[in-house]
Structures are given as structure tokens and as C-alpha cells.
Design an enzyme around this catalytic site. Structure first.
Site, PDB file in Angstrom:
ATOM      1  CE  LYS A  24      54.058  47.278  52.748  1.00 21.76           C
ATOM      2  NZ  LYS A  24      54.414  47.547  51.334  1.00 21.76           N
TER       3      LYS A  24
HETATM    4  N1  GLU Z   1      55.575  45.048  48.711  1.00 20.78           N
HETATM    5  C1  GLU Z   1      55.581  45.629  47.403  1.00 20.78           C
HETATM    6  C2  GLU Z   1      55.341  47.127  47.476  1.00 20.78           C
HETATM    7  O1  GLU Z   1      55.546  47.732  48.495  1.00 20.78           O
HETATM    8  C3  GLU Z   1      54.633  44.919  46.463  1.00 20.78           C
HETATM    9  C4  GLU Z   1      53.192  44.924  46.885  1.00 20.78           C
HETATM   10  C5  GLU Z   1      52.284  44.066  46.024  1.00 20.78           C
HETATM   11  O2  GLU Z   1      52.748  43.538  45.050  1.00 20.78           O
HETATM   12  O3  GLU Z   1      51.110  43.978  46.384  1.00 20.78           O
HETATM   13  O4  GLU Z   1      55.025  47.747  46.498  1.00 20.78           O
END
Ligand code: GLU
Length: 420
Positions: free
Chosen positions: A113
């Protein structure tokens, strides 16, 4: 709109919540202390400063972060968020959450993240582009289509992904698979934009049926009307669920008879928020969360259901469309009160499943039809829902504990097999 730490209820420190949830799964799996340590530690954490000369001449510097948690099962995967409250502790917890999410739905990724501590609504488009491209330059040695693949998250979307793709491709050649959630014209996948909300709705309908709630008799409240909340509400309404309240930065609106969700989405597209949406009463966010309803879908920030309001939640089913919207103390309270909670790593996994499909299409240079995309997504997610539900029933635990046990066992096994 965003609360400072001092204003938050005492159980709202998200990284502690994550550890409590994991502890329950660790106990079930009887993991050694060393094993636990290995699973909890991040592979890599970076903090960078991103300078930006604003249009008015002032110079600002914004902290940016990327945490790569685990890649035992595949390249690091996870979104980038732009929000003033972003900090390393939050990003670390969210990176871990991605590891469990990708493992639970069994797609070949790990967890990561990132984000920038910035209020993007204070920047114009050009400033945002510069900020994003400078951040990409700093992330460039870490990311890559087989190493770490960012995606949209809070306040980031296809345009931000397009800027990252462009900046990365300058030095690495044409690499659409370095990010997912791109615009369709640049290798984005039809269906990815609505994937998270679509998946939330599919899981909600299944979980509702499991507690004998008929969609056409059910009333739902959706907190947050961004990309996830709005698509979830639209899809639930299409399936006959009465959406009685929704909210966004402009406030909360309520109509006992049911809100016209399509009209609300059009109002937001035109005016920027739900403020002044006609034929509705206005409510405070707290009133919205504690409304009598069958289904509550928190689709906004973390820790919105916490020790201050968990006793007053009246829904029979809570579906976590946001990441970490229920604190561990609130989770306990909801369980004791017989409220079913579908955990985030299952409920909102449609987003990263959609990213997986987009990435696969980019790698193969072979796009799919939207109907195929959405039907595969629903199939994968509902299969996973059944696994979690069966495991919860067999081990007599809640769905979150069952989901974490499945995910942690998969990551743990991959580490063991690879031997690092
Ligand atoms: N931000 C989204 C999540 O928290 C998608 C992450 C992604 O597709 O890599 O799952």
C-alpha cells in the site's frame, strides 16, 4: 471533514485493530512466535518527501509512502491513497491487509500500500499531475509489472494511474501492467471501475440470503458515496434493495421510501456532492450509521464503527466495503449482539480481483469483454464467500476469523515452500 487523532474514539488506531484480528487467526492456526513475526513484518517501507511549487508561488513538501508487506504468493499489490491523514502506521496496516486479501481470494499477488499525505482537493489538476509524477520517480526503483503494482484507492483513480504509467514508461518502455485501474484508452479493463462496488453488492446479496433477508424487503444504508459506495448502492438498488440513506462529504441524506440512487449519482456528478439532493431529509453521519435498517455498508474511512457507536448499530448485517471500517472493540460488540459482519478482505476484494484481470489482460495484450470480466469476478468472489462461510460454520468462529485463518495459512505455506 477528517478528524485529528485526538478527536478519534480510543479504539481507532487502525494498526492495533489489525493485530487483534490477526491474533485470533494465529491462535486458531497454532503458529510459533517466529512464524508470527515473519508474517507481520514488512518486506520494505519507504518514506519520501515530494516537493511541489504551487501555482500561488508557495513551496510545499508532502510526505509519500510505499510499504511492501509480503510477496510470498506473487508481486506486491495494493493501492495508493491521497488523504491528509495518511501516515506510515496506516499504510503499513493497509499493506498487510492487502496480503491477506489477495491470499484469501487466491490470486497470484502479495500485499502493498502507499499514499501521499495530501488533501488532493486543495490542488489543481496540473499540481496533482506534477506531484504524482514526482512520487512515481521516487517509487520507480520499487515498482514494476512483476514486482509491485499500484492501483487506485481513496481519492486516486484512472487519471492518477495514467500519470504513473506515463512516468514509469519513460524510463522502462511501454509498461501498462505497472499499474491497474487505468483509463480504458490506456489498457484499463472494462468493469474495473465498478469492480469493488459490484463485488460488495454480490457478497451483500449472498450474505443477506444466508440470514433469510429477501432483497426486495430489505432496507440498506450506505455510508460513503465515492467509487465503491456509489457502485455498491447502484447494484443493490438494481437488485431490489431499498437504499434508505447514503452519505458523502456533503452530508447524509435519508428517505424511508427509498432513494433514487441513479439520480443521486447524477446529482453528485453535476454538483460534486450529495448536498441539496431533493426529496430527502438530511442527517448527521452518526445518525446515518445508527439508523434502523437491515444492511449497513460502511464504504468510507477506517474505524467509522467504533467503541462510541457499536452499541447503537441497528442493522442485522454489516458489509465492510471500506478497508478496516470496524474497530476490534466494535467487532466484538457487533458479534455479541448477533450482528453478522462480512469482513473487508472478503467484501471489497472485487477491486483487487478486477485489478488481477486487468493486469492479466495487459501482460497477454488481450482484452476481455466486460460481461466476461464481471461474471468471472462474481464467480471467484462468491466461491470465496462460500469457503469462508463454510469454514466459519465448521470451526464455529465469525467470518473474519475464518477469512484470516484461510489467508494466513496460504501465505504461511508459500513462505515455507519457498524457504525464505
Ligand atoms: N485499493 C483497493 C483495495 O484496497 C484495490 C487494490 C488493487 O487493486 O491493487 O483493495
Amino acid at each position: 471533514m477528517s478528524a485529528t487523532l485526538a478527536e478519534l474514539p480510543s479504539d481507532c488506531h487502525c494498526h492495533n485493530n489489525q493485530e487483534h484480528f490477526l491474533e485470533r487467526a494465529f491462535r486458531g492456526l497454532e503458529l510459533s512466535d517466529t512464524h508470527r513475526e515473519l508474517l507481520l513484518q514488512s518486506f520494505c517501507e519507504i518514506t519520501v518527501q515530494i516537493p511541489l511549487r504551487k501555482r500561488d508561488g508557495t513551496l510545499r513538501s508532502y510526505p509519500g509512502y510505499r510499504v511492501q508487506h509480503n510477496h510470498a504468493r506473487g508481486p506486491f499489490k495494493g493501492g495508493l491513497r491521497y488523504h491528509p491523514n495518511v501516515d506510515l502506521g496506516e499504510i503499513r496496516a493497509l499493506a498487510q491487509l492487502m496480503t491477506w486479501k489477495t491470499a484469501l481470494v487466491d490470486i497470484p499477488f502479495g500485499g502493498a500500500k502507499g499514499g501521499i499525505a495530501v488533501d488532493p482537493f486543495t490542488l489543481d489538476n496540473e499540481e496533482l499531475e506534477t506531484l504524482t509524477k514526482r512520487f512515481t520517480q521516487k517509487l520507480s526503483p520499487l515498482i514494476g509489472e512483476h514486482h509491485d503494482i499500484p492501483a487506485p484507492d481513496m481519492n486516486t483513480g484512472p487519471q492518477v494511474m495514467a500519470w504513473i504509467f506515463e512516468e514509469y514508461s519513460k524510463s522502462h518502455g511501454y509498461t501498462p501492467a505497472v499499474v491497474t485501474g487505468k483509463p480504458l484508452e490506456l489498457g484499463g479493463a472494462e468493469g474495473r471501475l465498478e469492480a469493488t462496488g459490484y463485488g460488495v453488492a454480490a457478497v451483500t446479496l449472498k450474505a443477506a440470503a444466508d440470514i433469510s433477508l429477501n432483497p426486495t424487503n430489505a432496507a440498506a444504508v450506505v455510508q460513503g458515496f465515492g467509487n465503491v459506495g456509489s457502485h455498491a448502492a447502484l447494484r443493490l438498488a438494481e437488485n431490489g434493495v431499498r437504499i434508505i440513506a447514503i452519505s458523502d462529504v456533503g452530508g447524509a441524506v435519508f428517505n424511508e421510501k427509498g432513494i433514487d440512487v441513479k439520480a443521486a449519482a447524477a446529482h453528485v456528478a453535476e454538483t460534486g456532492s450529495l448536498q441539496d439532493f431533493p426529496d430527502c431529509e438530511t442527517l448527521s453521519n452518526e445518525e446515518l450509521l445508527t439508523l434502523p435498517c437491515d444492511i449497513l455498508v460502511p464504504a468510507a474511512l477506517e474505524a467509522t464503527i467504533n467503541c462510541d457507536n457499536a452499541d447503537n448499530i441497528k442493522a442485522a448485517l454489516v458489509v465492510e466495503a471500506a478497508n478496516m471500517p470496524v474497530t476490534h472493540t466494535a467487532d466484538h460488540t457487533l458479534r455479541d449482539r448477533g450482528i453478522v459482519v462480512v469482513p473487508d478482505i472478503l467484501a471489497n476484494a472485487g477491486g483487487v480481483i478486477g485489478s488481477y484481470f486487468e493486469w492479466a489482460q495487459n501482460i497477454q495484450r488481450f482484452p476481455w469483454e466486460k460481461t466476461l470480466f464481471l461474471s468471472r469476478l462474481e464467480q471467484l468472489l462468491l466461491r470465496c464467500y462460500r469457503q469462508v462461510n463454510d469454514a466459519a460454520r465448521d470451526s464455529n468462529v465469525d467470518m473474519r476469523t475464518a477469512a484470516y485463518e484461510i489467508a494466513v495459512a496460504r501465505v504461511s505455506r508459500a513462505i515455507e515452500l519457498r524457504g525464505f
